[in-house]
Motif scaffolding. Structure first.
Motif, PDB file in Angstrom:
ATOM      1  N   ILE A  72       0.860  -1.190   0.000  1.00 11.05           N
ATOM      2  CA  ILE A  72       0.000   0.000   0.000  1.00 11.05           C
ATOM      3  C   ILE A  72       0.890   1.231   0.000  1.00 11.05           C
ATOM      4  CG2 ILE A  72      -1.745   1.318   1.262  1.00 11.05           C
ATOM      5  CD1 ILE A  72      -2.841  -1.294   2.329  1.00 11.05           C
ATOM      6  N   GLY A  73       0.716   2.060  -1.023  1.00 10.14           N
ATOM      7  CA  GLY A  73       1.509   3.272  -1.178  1.00 10.14           C
ATOM      8  C   GLY A  73       0.733   4.523  -0.819  1.00 10.14           C
ATOM      9  N   ASN A  74       1.257   5.669  -1.229  1.00  9.95           N
ATOM     10  CA  ASN A  74       0.732   6.962  -0.801  1.00  9.95           C
ATOM     11  C   ASN A  74      -0.109   7.647  -1.871  1.00  9.95           C
ATOM     12  OD1 ASN A  74       2.947   6.359   1.077  1.00  9.95           O
ATOM     13  ND2 ASN A  74       2.558   8.409   1.863  1.00  9.95           N
ATOM     14  N   TYR A  75      -0.983   8.492  -1.411  1.00  9.04           N
ATOM     15  CA  TYR A  75      -1.877   9.303  -2.240  1.00  9.04           C
ATOM     16  C   TYR A  75      -1.042  10.320  -3.021  1.00  9.04           C
ATOM     17  CZ  TYR A  75      -6.023  12.371  -2.984  1.00  9.04           C
ATOM     18  OH  TYR A  75      -7.042  13.133  -3.505  1.00  9.04           O
ATOM     19  N   ARG A  76      -1.079  10.227  -4.337  1.00 11.16           N
ATOM     20  CA  ARG A  76      -0.194  11.029  -5.184  1.00 11.16           C
ATOM     21  C   ARG A  76      -0.307  12.549  -4.964  1.00 11.16           C
ATOM     22  NH1 ARG A  76      -1.884  12.176  -9.981  1.00 11.16           N
ATOM     23  NH2 ARG A  76      -3.114  10.248 -10.094  1.00 11.16           N
ATOM     24  N   PRO A  77      -1.531  13.124  -4.828  1.00 12.18           N
ATOM     25  CA  PRO A  77      -1.603  14.579  -4.636  1.00 12.18           C
ATOM     26  C   PRO A  77      -0.924  15.094  -3.367  1.00 12.18           C
ATOM     27  CG  PRO A  77      -3.710  13.736  -5.402  1.00 12.18           C
ATOM     28  CD  PRO A  77      -2.866  12.537  -5.055  1.00 12.18           C
ATOM     29  N   ASP A  78      -0.642  14.205  -2.399  1.00 12.55           N
ATOM     30  CA  ASP A  78       0.068  14.650  -1.193  1.00 12.55           C
ATOM     31  C   ASP A  78       1.530  14.965  -1.479  1.00 12.55           C
ATOM     32  OD1 ASP A  78      -2.176  14.493   0.386  1.00 12.55           O
ATOM     33  OD2 ASP A  78      -1.703  12.519   1.219  1.00 12.55           O
ATOM     34  N   PRO A 117      -6.760   9.944  -6.726  1.00 13.24           N
ATOM     35  CA  PRO A 117      -7.594  11.142  -6.648  1.00 13.24           C
ATOM     36  C   PRO A 117      -8.887  10.971  -7.439  1.00 13.24           C
ATOM     37  CG  PRO A 117      -5.700  11.520  -8.080  1.00 13.24           C
ATOM     38  CD  PRO A 117      -5.504  10.179  -7.449  1.00 13.24           C
ATOM     39  N   VAL A 118      -9.996  11.082  -6.762  1.00 13.17           N
ATOM     40  CA  VAL A 118     -11.321  11.022  -7.394  1.00 13.17           C
ATOM     41  C   VAL A 118     -11.958  12.397  -7.232  1.00 13.17           C
ATOM     42  CG1 VAL A 118     -13.548   9.846  -7.473  1.00 13.17           C
ATOM     43  CG2 VAL A 118     -11.477   8.559  -6.882  1.00 13.17           C
ATOM     44  N   VAL A 119     -12.488  12.669  -6.056  1.00 12.67           N
ATOM     45  CA  VAL A 119     -12.990  14.031  -5.814  1.00 12.67           C
ATOM     46  C   VAL A 119     -11.831  14.991  -5.574  1.00 12.67           C
ATOM     47  CG1 VAL A 119     -15.213  13.253  -4.947  1.00 12.67           C
ATOM     48  CG2 VAL A 119     -13.315  13.560  -3.345  1.00 12.67           C
ATOM     49  N   ILE A 175      -9.757  23.136   0.933  1.00 12.63           N
ATOM     50  CA  ILE A 175     -10.796  22.257   0.404  1.00 12.63           C
ATOM     51  C   ILE A 175     -10.178  21.006  -0.201  1.00 12.63           C
ATOM     52  CG2 ILE A 175     -12.631  22.059  -1.306  1.00 12.63           C
ATOM     53  CD1 ILE A 175     -13.341  23.805   1.088  1.00 12.63           C
ATOM     54  N   ALA A 176      -9.047  21.176  -0.926  1.00 15.68           N
ATOM     55  CA  ALA A 176      -8.390  20.025  -1.548  1.00 15.68           C
ATOM     56  C   ALA A 176      -7.962  19.004  -0.502  1.00 15.68           C
ATOM     57  CB  ALA A 176      -7.195  20.491  -2.369  1.00 15.68           C
ATOM     58  N   LYS A 177      -7.499  19.488   0.665  1.00 13.73           N
ATOM     59  CA  LYS A 177      -7.088  18.567   1.724  1.00 13.73           C
ATOM     60  C   LYS A 177      -8.269  17.703   2.173  1.00 13.73           C
ATOM     61  CE  LYS A 177      -6.605  19.899   6.043  1.00 13.73           C
ATOM     62  NZ  LYS A 177      -6.083  20.480   7.299  1.00 13.73           N
ATOM     63  N   TRP A 178      -9.429  18.326   2.367  1.00 10.31           N
ATOM     64  CA  TRP A 178     -10.588  17.577   2.830  1.00 10.31           C
ATOM     65  C   TRP A 178     -11.149  16.667   1.742  1.00 10.31           C
ATOM     66  CZ3 TRP A 178     -12.080  16.864   7.696  1.00 10.31           C
ATOM     67  CH2 TRP A 178     -11.485  17.697   8.653  1.00 10.31           C
ATOM     68  N   LEU A 179     -11.090  17.092   0.490  1.00  7.99           N
ATOM     69  CA  LEU A 179     -11.482  16.205  -0.605  1.00  7.99           C
ATOM     70  C   LEU A 179     -10.542  15.006  -0.670  1.00  7.99           C
ATOM     71  CD1 LEU A 179     -12.329  18.802  -3.411  1.00  7.99           C
ATOM     72  CD2 LEU A 179     -13.940  17.474  -2.020  1.00  7.99           C
ATOM     73  N   GLY A 180      -9.261  15.257  -0.387  1.00  2.00           N
ATOM     74  CA  GLY A 180      -8.300  14.163  -0.341  1.00  2.00           C
ATOM     75  C   GLY A 180      -8.633  13.154   0.740  1.00  2.00           C
ATOM     76  N   TYR A 181      -9.136  13.622   1.873  1.00  2.00           N
ATOM     77  CA  TYR A 181      -9.543  12.705   2.939  1.00  2.00           C
ATOM     78  C   TYR A 181     -10.665  11.780   2.463  1.00  2.00           C
ATOM     79  CZ  TYR A 181      -6.870  15.371   6.434  1.00  2.00           C
ATOM     80  OH  TYR A 181      -5.871  15.980   7.165  1.00  2.00           O
ATOM     81  N   SER A 185      -2.671  20.433  14.051  1.00  2.00           N
ATOM     82  CA  SER A 185      -3.913  21.185  14.238  1.00  2.00           C
ATOM     83  C   SER A 185      -4.864  20.358  15.096  1.00  2.00           C
ATOM     84  CB  SER A 185      -4.563  21.471  12.878  1.00  2.00           C
ATOM     85  OG  SER A 185      -4.944  20.243  12.256  1.00  2.00           O
ATOM     86  N   PHE A 186      -6.019  20.927  15.408  1.00  6.09           N
ATOM     87  CA  PHE A 186      -7.012  20.214  16.213  1.00  6.09           C
ATOM     88  C   PHE A 186      -7.411  18.914  15.524  1.00  6.09           C
ATOM     89  CE2 PHE A 186     -11.486  19.340  17.296  1.00  6.09           C
ATOM     90  CZ  PHE A 186     -11.377  19.206  18.666  1.00  6.09           C
ATOM     91  N   THR A 187      -7.726  18.995  14.211  1.00  2.22           N
ATOM     92  CA  THR A 187      -8.100  17.779  13.480  1.00  2.22           C
ATOM     93  C   THR A 187      -6.888  16.880  13.256  1.00  2.22           C
ATOM     94  OG1 THR A 187      -7.874  19.002  11.402  1.00  2.22           O
ATOM     95  CG2 THR A 187     -10.082  18.818  12.326  1.00  2.22           C
ATOM     96  N   GLY A 188      -5.706  17.485  13.113  1.00  2.00           N
ATOM     97  CA  GLY A 188      -4.492  16.698  12.925  1.00  2.00           C
ATOM     98  C   GLY A 188      -4.217  15.792  14.118  1.00  2.00           C
ATOM     99  N   LYS A 189      -4.551  16.251  15.310  1.00  2.00           N
ATOM    100  CA  LYS A 189      -4.344  15.428  16.504  1.00  2.00           C
ATOM    101  C   LYS A 189      -5.197  14.170  16.452  1.00  2.00           C
ATOM    102  CE  LYS A 189      -2.973  19.269  19.476  1.00  2.00           C
ATOM    103  NZ  LYS A 189      -3.319  20.106  20.651  1.00  2.00           N
ATOM    104  N   PHE A 190      -6.439  14.320  15.948  1.00  2.00           N
ATOM    105  CA  PHE A 190      -7.290  13.140  15.802  1.00  2.00           C
ATOM    106  C   PHE A 190      -6.711  12.174  14.778  1.00  2.00           C
ATOM    107  CE2 PHE A 190     -10.427  15.940  17.780  1.00  2.00           C
ATOM    108  CZ  PHE A 190     -11.046  15.063  18.655  1.00  2.00           C
ATOM    109  N   LEU A 191      -6.208  12.718  13.662  1.00  2.00           N
ATOM    110  CA  LEU A 191      -5.631  11.879  12.623  1.00  2.00           C
ATOM    111  C   LEU A 191      -4.430  11.097  13.159  1.00  2.00           C
ATOM    112  CD1 LEU A 191      -5.455  10.922   9.687  1.00  2.00           C
ATOM    113  CD2 LEU A 191      -4.099  12.964   9.185  1.00  2.00           C
TER     114      LEU A 191
END
Length: 375
Positions: free
Chosen positions: A5-11, A41-43, A53-59, A123-129
């Motif tokens: 399993i590799g990494n998401y290209r847009p990252d 990448p789909v959405v 927005i791109a970060k959240w679409l990436g999620y 960030s706040f959400t980053g801590k959850f991740l």
């Protein structure tokens, strides 16, 4: 069959993408069937989306669409799943009863989320991740750490009891066959760039503009030497940020700074071959790939003594505490002596023999066969 399993290209995590590719290639060359899949990448392809927005679409791509792809691949019952970057350890949730190996390159983001100083604040959400990533790591069968420094972090943060994953150290191999070149070949490659003055010596830095890479420290180090040699400072990798360009100007060295943005491996190899030294005053690392790459080309190395760098270079490089900028500057000037450069070049080449990609691949195969004897 091994499912990688590799990494998401847009990252744009280029080093992680290279690692996954070298794993697949290395396994196939030994006769083991290996399939490499990664979130697509789909959405996340939505044109005009801002960075936030791109970060959240990436999620959505990574955590909604990709698990469906993963479940489909798992129906083929691979012998084992290898997650090539610990930041994707969340996918252990879907691997069910299959053995899982995760390569842990560093735990700097996890440590940052825990409030530790790693130059990787969350960030706040980053801590959850990051908590999600830690839970995923704890579900792995084996975690392969790229250095003893990363292993120590994993022992402290991941290992809790006898049900914790087995921890191993598997040093990285080189992701390209970096080697010492004939001077004529190296200079011919750099002549293609058109903006590097090959009539002047230079020191080199390779990497990103992340704060932990300490590019601002390198600018100050180089500024200390500017009146004592006619050298250049080449930054290879990510573009210099505006504040770093401004710092270079305020230090009076902006006319001697050269950027080689995102060079391919052949250009990077030539830069290593022609540089007086790779200067790498990094604050935090998981391994420090550029140091090993430079040494494979016979490039002298001056680096910090932070994290895993001392174990990577041993006594083959000049090392200093991160804040010893005077010491770094003195060694830059010291390497103006051809005899000194030759001495450290020879030590670099000897040390680089440790970072054999076939040896790394074999270590992973040994781990695989322990977990999946039928392989």
């Amino acid at each position: 069959m091994i499912l990688l399993i590799g990494n998401y290209r847009p990252d744009q995590q280029q080093s992680m993408q290279r690692f996954a590719q070298m794993m697949q290639q290395g396994l196939v060359e030994t006769g083991i069937t290996a399939e490499l899949i990664a979130p697509e990448p789909v959405v996340g392809n939505f044109m005009g989306a801002g960075r936030f927005i791109a970060k959240w679409l990436g999620y959505i791509d990574k955590f909604v669409f990709f698990p469906r792809v993963l479940r489909k691949r798992l129906r083929a019952r691979p012998a084992l799943v290898h997650i090539c970057d610990h930041s994707n350890a969340i996918y252990t949730r879907w691997t069910k009863s299959l053995p899982v190996v995760v390569t842990c390159h560093d735990l700097l983001a996890v440590r940052g989320a825990l409030g530790e100083e790693t130059n990787c604040p969350a960030s706040f959400t980053g801590k959850f991740l990051q908590r999600w990533i830690v839970r995923g790591l704890r579900r792995a069968s084996t975690i392969a750490c790229v250095s003893q420094a990363t292993l120590r972090d994993a022992q402290r943060i991941i290992a809790r009891d006898e049900t914790s994953p087995h921890l191993e150290v598997v040093p990285l191999g080189l992701n390209y066959p970096f080697r010492k070149l004939d001077t004529s070949e190296a200079t011919a490659r750099l002549e293609q760039l058109g903006h590097v003055d090959l009539g002047r010596p230079f020191i080199l830095h390779v990497g990103s503009s992340e704060r932990r890479k300490n590019r601002e420290g390198l600018l100050r180090i180089f500024a200390q030497t500017k009146d004592k040699w006619n050298g250049q400072l080449i930054f290879a990798g990510a573009p210099l940020e505006l504040e770093l360009s401004s710092l270079g100007k305020s230090l009076g060295i902006d006319g001697r700074i050269v950027e080689v943005r995102n060079p391919d491996s052949e250009i990077l190899e030539a830069l290593y071959n022609c540089a007086n030294a790779l200067v790498y005053p990094s604050r935090f690392e998981g391994f420090g790939w550029p140091v090993a790459e430079a040494q494979a080309c016979g490039c002298p190395v001056i680096c910090s003594d932070a994290g895993p760098l001392p174990e990577v270079v041993g006594d083959s490089a000049m090392t200093h505490p991160v804040d010893d900028e005077n010491g770094f500057a003195a060694d830059v000037l010291r390497l103006n002596d051809p005899a000194e450069r030759e001495r450290w070049s020879a030590q670099s080449l000897r040390n680089a023999e440790r970072f054999s990609t076939p040896k790394m691949i074999q270590r992973y195969i040994d781990i695989y066969q322990t977990l999946a004897p039928q392989l």
